[in-house]
Scaffold this motif. Structure first.
Motif, short mmCIF file in Angstrom:
data_model
loop_
_atom_site.label_atom_id
_atom_site.label_comp_id
_atom_site.label_asym_id
_atom_site.label_seq_id
_atom_site.Cartn_x
_atom_site.Cartn_y
_atom_site.Cartn_z
N VAL A 351 0.92 -1.16 -0.47
CA VAL A 351 0.02 0.48 -0.03
C VAL A 351 0.48 1.45 0.03
O VAL A 351 2.13 1.04 0.74
CB VAL A 351 -1.22 0.27 0.52
CG1 VAL A 351 -1.84 -0.97 1.53
CG2 VAL A 351 -0.11 0.05 2.59
N HIS A 352 0.57 2.56 0.02
CA HIS A 352 0.94 3.56 -0.34
C HIS A 352 0.74 4.11 0.49
O HIS A 352 -0.53 5.01 0.41
CB HIS A 352 0.68 4.44 -1.80
CG HIS A 352 1.62 5.82 -1.29
ND1 HIS A 352 3.26 5.65 -1.99
CD2 HIS A 352 1.91 6.92 -2.66
CE1 HIS A 352 3.41 6.73 -2.01
NE2 HIS A 352 2.67 7.53 -1.93
N ALA A 353 1.13 4.41 1.91
CA ALA A 353 0.29 5.54 2.97
C ALA A 353 1.24 5.95 4.24
O ALA A 353 2.86 5.77 4.12
CB ALA A 353 -0.98 4.59 3.84
N ASP A 354 1.10 6.35 5.07
CA ASP A 354 1.70 6.72 6.12
C ASP A 354 2.21 5.44 7.29
O ASP A 354 1.20 5.37 7.85
CB ASP A 354 1.66 8.13 6.76
CG ASP A 354 2.31 8.17 7.64
OD1 ASP A 354 3.21 7.36 8.76
OD2 ASP A 354 2.47 9.53 8.43
N PRO A 355 3.39 4.42 7.19
CA PRO A 355 3.18 3.43 8.10
C PRO A 355 2.67 3.59 9.50
O PRO A 355 2.39 3.10 10.07
CB PRO A 355 4.43 2.85 7.58
CG PRO A 355 5.36 3.71 7.23
CD PRO A 355 3.94 5.53 6.45
N ASP A 356 3.36 5.30 9.66
CA ASP A 356 3.13 5.06 11.63
C ASP A 356 1.69 5.42 11.12
O ASP A 356 1.34 4.48 12.50
CB ASP A 356 4.19 5.87 11.70
CG ASP A 356 5.57 5.51 11.72
OD1 ASP A 356 5.96 4.21 11.93
OD2 ASP A 356 6.77 6.85 11.38
N LYS A 357 1.10 5.79 10.79
CA LYS A 357 -0.73 6.44 11.21
C LYS A 357 -1.19 5.14 11.00
O LYS A 357 -2.22 5.12 11.63
CB LYS A 357 -0.41 7.45 10.39
CG LYS A 357 0.03 9.16 10.22
CD LYS A 357 0.11 9.95 11.64
CE LYS A 357 0.47 10.71 12.37
NZ LYS A 357 2.33 10.76 11.99
N ILE A 358 -0.90 4.40 9.58
CA ILE A 358 -1.58 3.70 9.89
C ILE A 358 -1.11 1.90 10.85
O ILE A 358 -2.54 1.74 10.95
CB ILE A 358 -1.41 2.25 8.58
CG1 ILE A 358 -1.40 3.47 7.25
CG2 ILE A 358 -2.32 1.64 8.21
CD1 ILE A 358 -2.82 4.33 6.97
N GLU A 359 -0.68 2.07 11.62
CA GLU A 359 -0.80 1.49 12.42
C GLU A 359 -0.75 1.50 13.56
O GLU A 359 -2.19 0.75 14.39
CB GLU A 359 1.25 1.12 12.66
CG GLU A 359 1.25 -0.18 13.69
CD GLU A 359 2.75 0.12 13.95
OE1 GLU A 359 3.58 -0.42 15.22
OE2 GLU A 359 3.72 0.61 13.37
N GLN A 360 -1.36 2.79 14.04
CA GLN A 360 -1.62 3.27 15.03
C GLN A 360 -3.63 2.81 14.28
O GLN A 360 -3.74 3.44 15.89
CB GLN A 360 -1.23 5.77 14.99
CG GLN A 360 -2.52 5.57 15.99
CD GLN A 360 -2.08 7.63 16.34
OE1 GLN A 360 -1.00 8.20 15.36
NE2 GLN A 360 -2.22 8.04 17.38
N VAL A 361 -3.92 3.25 13.39
CA VAL A 361 -5.32 2.91 13.36
C VAL A 361 -5.76 1.51 13.40
O VAL A 361 -6.73 1.63 14.44
CB VAL A 361 -5.97 3.33 11.75
CG1 VAL A 361 -6.81 2.51 10.98
CG2 VAL A 361 -5.79 5.03 10.92
#
Length: 463
Positions: A351-361
């Motif tokens: 995927v193309h996203a912010d890994p730290d923020k997606i982990e937080q989600v």
């Protein structure tokens, strides 16, 4: 002076000046016209008077016939002999009697003309003509016909009275029309000014009912749109103010409770007679409340960055399965202690996203699933599509009532406030999830039924 008075006086003065100018010009034009008509008329009348006088017989009847000719024509008639000496004039005039001999200049001008001679009479009170006579019946050699200019101008008196009467009537009508017209013009201006003043003073509920199809109507519509926009903005400001007030109240409440718990735990730890088991219990309680405050401020910082930082997320391409595996390992022991099965079929998903923020989600969603599921399982399912990847976190927990779904992602909103605080929640987890996903250009979806569990899902771009 009000705008209505200014408009009225402007119209009145302009129209009065216009009427006065037209009336004066009309009188001057008529005066010149009457003078020119009188000049033509006296020349023509002098012709037939000359013929008449030439044929008069001398003697007692001469003066009688001459007088009849003067009465009929309305002119003053003077007759001169070959030497230019006056020998008869009607009606009698002491003025003419004094000038009883024609001057050499006039005799010369008469001699130079075969027709009637009309001298320039611009500075004279009378209009005069001179003509030579070819009389065989009497000694008359020269004829002088004259008339006072005032007699020519007599119609002007009646015309002037008519014009001035009409002028004053017109002025009265002009004043009335000007007042009415100024009121008609100024009324929408005053209404617009009053509405603008009320709106500027904060009365955004003011509306202007101005049924016009001109510029005033357009301006009124613009003011109504502006007032409507102000009303909408005020409502938004009130809502924001209420949310802000509630936000600070919730923060205060969220911090006060763990602080009271920490203070109570520290107070108990100060007791010398406290047994080791209870001492460990109070230490663990203080640590959990400290972690809760730390999570609260972490979530607040995330929301604050979402509200104000344009670089809130930094996208890059990564394997989503690694993040999910890390979150599953983090909560596997906690789920096992509750008798829950935490399931994820690992497979690579780019995927193309912010890994730290997606982990937080994902961590927030899995954490909630573990907290609110008493038995059963929690599953993380990832489906790939042509341009996106769908992530779903499903549980068999207590579920969510329909009345709570609309406000589920509001900050500090809890479906069960007492139980949520008991489980260590901050009331910001789902708000953080929604903010992060909105910053990625996507949204969180939820399906839930009370007693049957819940499913939270979202999509991510594949880049």
């Amino acid at each position: 002076m009000s705008i209505r008075a200014k408009l009225a006086w402007t119209f009145i003065l302009l129209l009065i000046f216009g009427i006065t100018a037209i009336s004066s010009y009309s009188i001057l034009f008529i005066r010149n016209y009457l003078l020119e008509a009188g000049r033509e008329q006296i020349i023509n009348d002098s012709e037939w008077l000359a013929i008449t006088i030439q044929n008069l017989q001398p003697g007692p009847g001469f003066d009688t016939n001459l007088n009849e000719a003067a009465r009929t024509s309305g002119y003053r008639i003077a007759v001169y002999d070959e030497e230019g000496v006056l020998f008869a004039e009607v009606p009698y005039s002491a003025e003419l009697q004094a000038a009883e001999v024609l001057s050499e200049n006039i005799l010369q001008m008469i001699a130079d003309r075969e027709s009637t001679y009309l001298p320039d009479s611009e500075g004279s009170e009378r209009l005069e003509t001179y003509r030579s006579l070819d009389a065989d019946q009497n000694p008359a050699a020269y004829l002088k016909v004259s008339i006072l200019k005032d007699r020519l101008y007599e119609p002007i008196k009646t015309i002037r009275w008519i014009i001035y009467s009409g002028m004053f009537i017109s002025m009265g009508l002009v004043i009335l029309v000007s007042i009415l017209f100024s009121r008609y013009i100024s009324r929408p201006i005053l209404q617009l000014e009053s509405a603008a003043r009320d709106i500027a003073g904060g009365n955004v509920n003011r509306t202007l009912n101005l049924d016009r199809k001109d510029e005033f109507g357009d301006l009124a519509a613009s003011l109504n749109r502006m007032a409507e926009r102000f009303r909408s903005d005020n409502e938004e400001i009130k809502k924001l103010y209420e949310k802000q007030r509630q936000f600070f109240a919730d923060i205060t409440h969220e911090i006060r409770n763990p602080l009271h718990t920490i203070a109570g735990s520290l107070e108990m730890l100060q007791m010398q007679s406290l047994d080791p088991g209870k001492r460990d219990h109070y230490l663990q309680t203080a640590m959990r409340q400290t972690e809760r405050i730390n999570r609260l401020f972490k979530d607040l910082l995330t929301l604050q960055r979402y509200d104000s930082d344009s670089y809130f997320i930094e996208k890059k391409t990564f394997d989503l399965s690694e993040i999910i595996r890390h979150v599953v390992e983090l909560y596997r022991d906690e789920a096992r202690l509750k008798g829950l099965s935490l399931r994820y079929d690992e497979a690579p998903h780019t995927v193309h996203a912010d890994p730290d923020k997606i982990e937080q989600v994902i961590e927030n969603l899995v954490s909630n699933a573990v907290k609110y599921t008493a038995e059963g399982e929690i599953g993380i399912v990832v489906d790939e599509y042509e341009d996106s990847v769908s992530v779903a976190i499903r549980d068999t927990g207590i579920g969510i009532s329909p009345e709570h779904l609309e406000r589920l992602f509001d900050r500090f909103y809890r479906t069960d406030k007492a139980r949520s605080r008991d489980k260590g929640g901050t009331g910001l987890g789902l708000a953080v999830v929604k903010s992060i996903l909105n910053a990625h250009g996507t949204d969180i979806r939820v399906k839930s039924k009370p007693g049957e569990g819940s499913e939270f899902s979202f999509d991510l771009s594949r880049g």
